[in-house]
Enzyme design. Structure first.
Site, mmCIF file in Angstrom:
data_model
loop_
_atom_site.group_PDB
_atom_site.id
_atom_site.type_symbol
_atom_site.label_atom_id
_atom_site.label_comp_id
_atom_site.label_asym_id
_atom_site.label_seq_id
_atom_site.Cartn_x
_atom_site.Cartn_y
_atom_site.Cartn_z
ATOM 1 N N GLU A 13 0.915 -1.253 0.091
ATOM 2 C CA GLU A 13 0.042 0.041 0.018
ATOM 3 C C GLU A 13 0.985 1.355 0.038
ATOM 4 O O GLU A 13 0.671 2.221 -0.645
ATOM 5 C CB GLU A 13 -1.040 0.053 1.428
ATOM 6 C CG GLU A 13 -2.270 -0.973 1.036
ATOM 7 C CD GLU A 13 -1.764 -2.284 1.372
ATOM 8 O OE1 GLU A 13 -0.575 -2.788 1.959
ATOM 9 O OE2 GLU A 13 -2.824 -3.186 1.153
ATOM 10 N N HIS A 53 -11.781 -5.437 8.832
ATOM 11 C CA HIS A 53 -12.458 -5.201 7.521
ATOM 12 C C HIS A 53 -13.821 -4.561 7.705
ATOM 13 O O HIS A 53 -14.690 -4.738 6.979
ATOM 14 C CB HIS A 53 -12.824 -6.569 7.029
ATOM 15 C CG HIS A 53 -11.536 -7.402 6.560
ATOM 16 N ND1 HIS A 53 -10.795 -7.934 7.378
ATOM 17 C CD2 HIS A 53 -11.063 -7.953 5.532
ATOM 18 C CE1 HIS A 53 -9.805 -8.761 6.664
ATOM 19 N NE2 HIS A 53 -9.897 -8.572 5.674
HETATM 20 C C1 LIG Z 1 -1.567 -4.701 4.094
HETATM 21 C C2 LIG Z 1 -2.656 -5.609 3.397
HETATM 22 N N1 LIG Z 1 -3.081 -5.478 2.141
HETATM 23 C C3 LIG Z 1 -4.068 -5.997 1.626
HETATM 24 C C4 LIG Z 1 -4.901 -7.289 2.440
HETATM 25 C C5 LIG Z 1 -5.895 -7.939 1.753
HETATM 26 N N2 LIG Z 1 -5.531 -9.490 1.461
HETATM 27 C C6 LIG Z 1 -5.885 -10.193 2.372
HETATM 28 S S1 LIG Z 1 -5.313 -11.618 2.047
HETATM 29 C C7 LIG Z 1 -4.580 -11.251 0.474
HETATM 30 C C8 LIG Z 1 -3.699 -11.996 -0.248
HETATM 31 C C9 LIG Z 1 -2.727 -12.540 0.541
HETATM 32 O O1 LIG Z 1 -1.807 -13.379 -0.660
HETATM 33 P P1 LIG Z 1 -0.706 -14.429 0.303
HETATM 34 O O2 LIG Z 1 0.359 -13.365 0.924
HETATM 35 O O3 LIG Z 1 0.221 -14.854 -0.863
HETATM 36 O O4 LIG Z 1 -1.298 -15.424 1.040
HETATM 37 P P2 LIG Z 1 -2.171 -16.555 0.590
HETATM 38 O O5 LIG Z 1 -3.562 -15.955 0.702
HETATM 39 O O6 LIG Z 1 -1.845 -16.706 -1.020
HETATM 40 O O7 LIG Z 1 -2.046 -17.554 1.641
HETATM 41 C C10 LIG Z 1 -4.667 -9.661 0.245
HETATM 42 C C11 LIG Z 1 -4.467 -8.878 -0.757
HETATM 43 C C12 LIG Z 1 -4.368 -7.366 3.794
HETATM 44 N N3 LIG Z 1 -4.755 -8.484 4.444
HETATM 45 N N4 LIG Z 1 -3.217 -6.587 4.206
#
Ligand SMILES: Cc1ncc(C[n+]2csc(CCOP(=O)(O)OP(=O)(O)O)c2C)c(N)n1
Ligand SMILES: [Mg+2]
Lengths: 344, 321
Positions: free
Chosen positions: B58, B125
């Site tokens: 972000e 959220h």
């Molecule tokens: C700082 C932040 N930005 C956006 C999000 C929204 N978000 C939640 S899970 C996710 C994807 C996470 O991907 P990854 O780190 O690869 O973990 P996975 O879900 O694949 O296990 C996002 C963008 C968040 N939780 N935190």
């Protein structure tokens, strides 16, 4: 001499069998618990989301099993298996998902956002990467308090490696030479975003060098490899050799949450070795090694299903949090709380 | 045809992309996937190379937008949830918000923040962040409560030369429907009388406008005529419309979904108290969420935020005074 070698081999074999069977049981428990929670969600009996660990159980359980009581663990959204192996109860998981007043989060926080900080299980916040430096803090405090021999593990996904928090915390751990094991599940996607839009290095483990920490790459679909690599990383950290970055390659075998059909996942990846189901791979290994036979596994499966059904049934009878009995106060110093007495 | 609040946001972005080559959209999962809430559905296909997936960064997302704005572009940034804008906070309040004041170079970026509580979303959220951003000089903060405003205000946000925090309420995404997109609209900075009345003025914004309207309907059955003012924009704040309404009714109740310490409702009470003290027949009141993080369990959540019931109860108390 020969006798001792044979005995050592036999006891090694017994140890391998035991840990694989223990791991498999936690993996199965995690998988069945996920399936059950997803079913409850689909039946409309749960608000919010359900986040599954499908495909990541081998890696996660390896983290949980490599840690000891007294270590600190910050699991993330896909660590159902690791949590159980670390000692979290099924009830804690179910109660948090269903918002039971009797759960560790008392209905205030939900689903994967749970933990017991005093018992070394840190409660994740949603903001990705944010838990790593908190693990650092626990380890840092222990050093100040002359407590030695414990390690901390934090789990994140490939997406979280793009956060400033990830960078700051890994660098911090390296500077302080903390016994941190940072485990990255590179499951090829962050929600819908493929790794090609997330990072440009060939392998995330390559990042270790830039931070001056030890890097480890492992096949996340292979329980045996995960147990070995994660086990070694934890042992090195415990030995005082500084932070360890473990990167496991695997595929998320589900949507981001139950609401997501994951239609964007490249079918080629599903067919590739990354798309193997780690639970099946582990099961095949167990049968091949004759550590257990099919009927034994089936019996354990029944046991696991029963345990989960009983837990869910129990929690569904438990009281929901009562807004009238709820203490609407966010600070511990009661007399300093303003208590804005809005009548709702 | 019926258009949802979410459709309106998508359509406004499509139109901005179509009308202005300087516009691009950047954010997590906004590309082929169409965004976590589908607010950018199909836009990546319709506007190749201009709707781009961002890494989970972000701080860098907002920083990139500021740099692109300096270079003459008009970025629209989607935060996946308003709550995650905190990790871009530094770039928003220290970079974007100060640029024009320090250099005379404007910073035309639009930050779309899906705000507000929905059942089961929990503390990370659900947040309403308008007061935090409104506190900083240099930002415009919009809080549309209707499908029409979601559309027209987003278009205006993109056209404005200043950084805009565009708070879109997740609860309204699919619930609110309109027959068509508006041709004309009130400009940013003007509040709207959402319902006329003479006994009490309720001031609300975002999803709380609908709780206020429902409370007003409930109270009308008891013989009270409640005026509801929809602020639309919390910064700038249309004090004139609010004071004019209080001049008609003599009573003020401000309703906000954000936390009670400070914030938009406190700002309104403060302004009306100093600018319209003589107009008040009773002490001005406000109703906010409780002073705790937003709880997960639906029972707790429903008791944490103001609802039509609690708004009506607060109004009854005030009407008795
Ligand atoms: C700082 C932040 N930005 C956006 C999000 C929204 N978000 C939640 S899970 C996710 C994807 C996470 O991907 P990854 O780190 O690869 O973990 P996975 O879900 O694949 O296990 C996002 C963008 C968040 N939780 N935190
Ligand atoms: Mg991922």
């Amino acid at each position: 001499m020969l006798q001792t070698v044979i005995e050592a081999k036999q006891s090694n074999a017994a140890a391998a069998r035991d840990i694989h069977l223990a791991a498999w049981r936690f993996m199965l428990l995690a998988r069945m618990l996920d399936d059950k929670l997803a079913a409850v969600w689909r039946a409309g009996k749960m608000h919010g989301g359900v986040f599954l660990s499908r495909g990541q159980e081998a890696l996660s359980v390896s983290v949980g099993l490599s840690l000891n009581k007294g270590d600190v663990f910050a699991p993330l959204i896909r660590d159902a298996a690791g949590r159980l192996a670390f000692g979290e109860s099924i009830l804690d998981a179910v109660r948090t998902y269903l918002g039971s007043a009797l759960g560790p989060m008392r209905g205030r926080d939900g689903n994967v956002h749970r933990g017991r900080p005093r018992e070394g299980l840190l409660p994740m916040i949603s903001h990705l990467g944010a838990m790593i430096s908190v693990v650092n803090g626990v380890l840092f405090a222990r050093r100040l308090k002359n407590v030695s021999g414990t390690v901390g593990a934090a789990c994140v996904g490939d997406g979280a490696t793009s956060t400033g928090a990830f960078h700051e915390a890994l660098n911090q751990a390296a500077v302080e030479k903390l016994p941190l094991v940072l485990v990255v599940a590179d499951n090829q996607y962050a929600y819908s975003t493929p790794t090609s839009r997330q990072f440009a290095c060939a392998h995330l483990a390559d990042k270790a060098q830039g931070y001056g920490v030890q890097g480890h790459a492992v096949d996340g679909t292979d329980l045996t490899a995960c147990l070995k690599t994660v086990g070694q990383a934890v042992a090195r950290a415990r030995d005082g050799r500084g932070p360890q970055l473990v990167v496991a390659s695997l595929l998320r075998l589900c949507g981001h949450g139950e609401h997501d059909d994951a239609g964007y996942v490249d079918p080629k990846l599903k067919q590739s070795p990354l798309g193997r189901d780690c639970l099946k791979v582990a099961e095949e290994k167990i049968l091949r090694e004759k550590w257990a036979d099919a009927s034994q596994l089936a019996a354990w499966r029944e046991e696991v299903v029963r345990e989960i059904e009983e837990s869910v049934a129990q929690v569904q009878r438990e009281p929901a949090p009562d807004p009238f009995a709820e203490e609407w106060r966010a600070i511990s110093t009661g007399h300093l709380s303003e208590g804005h007495e809005a009548e709702h | 045809m019926s258009i949802t609040y979410l459709d309106a946001i998508r359509e406004a972005q499509a139109r901005a992309l179509r009308d202005d080559p300087r516009v691009f959209i950047y954010g997590q999962d906004v590309g082929a996937f169409g965004g976590a809430f589908k607010a950018t559905k199909n836009l990546a296909r319709e506007f190749p190379g201009r709707v781009l997936d961002a890494p989970i960064s972000e701080d860098a997302i907002v920083g990139l937008a500021v740099g692109a704005a300096i270079e003459g572009m008009r970025p629209i940034i989607e935060m996946q949830f308003a709550d995650f804008s905190t990790t871009g906070f530094n770039q928003i309040v220290n970079q974007a918000a100060t640029l024009y004041w320090r250099t005379n170079v404007p910073c035309p970026i639009t930050l779309r923040l899906p705000v507000g509580g929905t059942s089961g979303s929990g503390p990370f959220h659900s947040q309403c962040m308008e007061a935090v951003y409104a506190h900083y000089p240099g930002l415009i903060v919009l809080t549309p409560a209707t499908v029409e405003d979601a559309y027209s205000m987003l278009l205006e946000a993109v056209a404005l030369d200043d950084p805009v925090i565009f708070c879109e309420h997740k609860l309204l995404y699919r619930h609110l429907k309109a027959e068509q997109l508006p041709g004309e609209a009130l400009p940013v900075g003007r509040a709207r009388i959402a319902r006329e009345g003479r006994d009490l003025t309720m001031v609300a914004y975002s999803a709380m406008v609908h709780e206020a309207l429902e409370a007003a309907r409930e109270l009308s059955a008891e013989g009270w005529e409640i005026e509801v003012v929809d602020l639309r924009s919390v910064k700038p704040l249309d004090t004139d419309t609010v004071v004019a309404s209080v001049a008609r009714t003599g009573r003020l109740l401000c309703v906000g979904e954000a936390w009670p310490w400070g914030g938009v409702t406190a700002e309104i009470v403060s302004r009306v108290s100093s600018e319209g003290y003589g107009l008040l027949d009773a002490p001005p009141q406000r109703l906010n969420a409780r002073d705790t993080p937003v709880p997960y369990h639906p029972n707790l959540w429903a008791a944490h935020r103001p609802t039509a019931r609690s708004v009506a109860a607060a109004a009854r108390n005030l009407l008795r005074q």
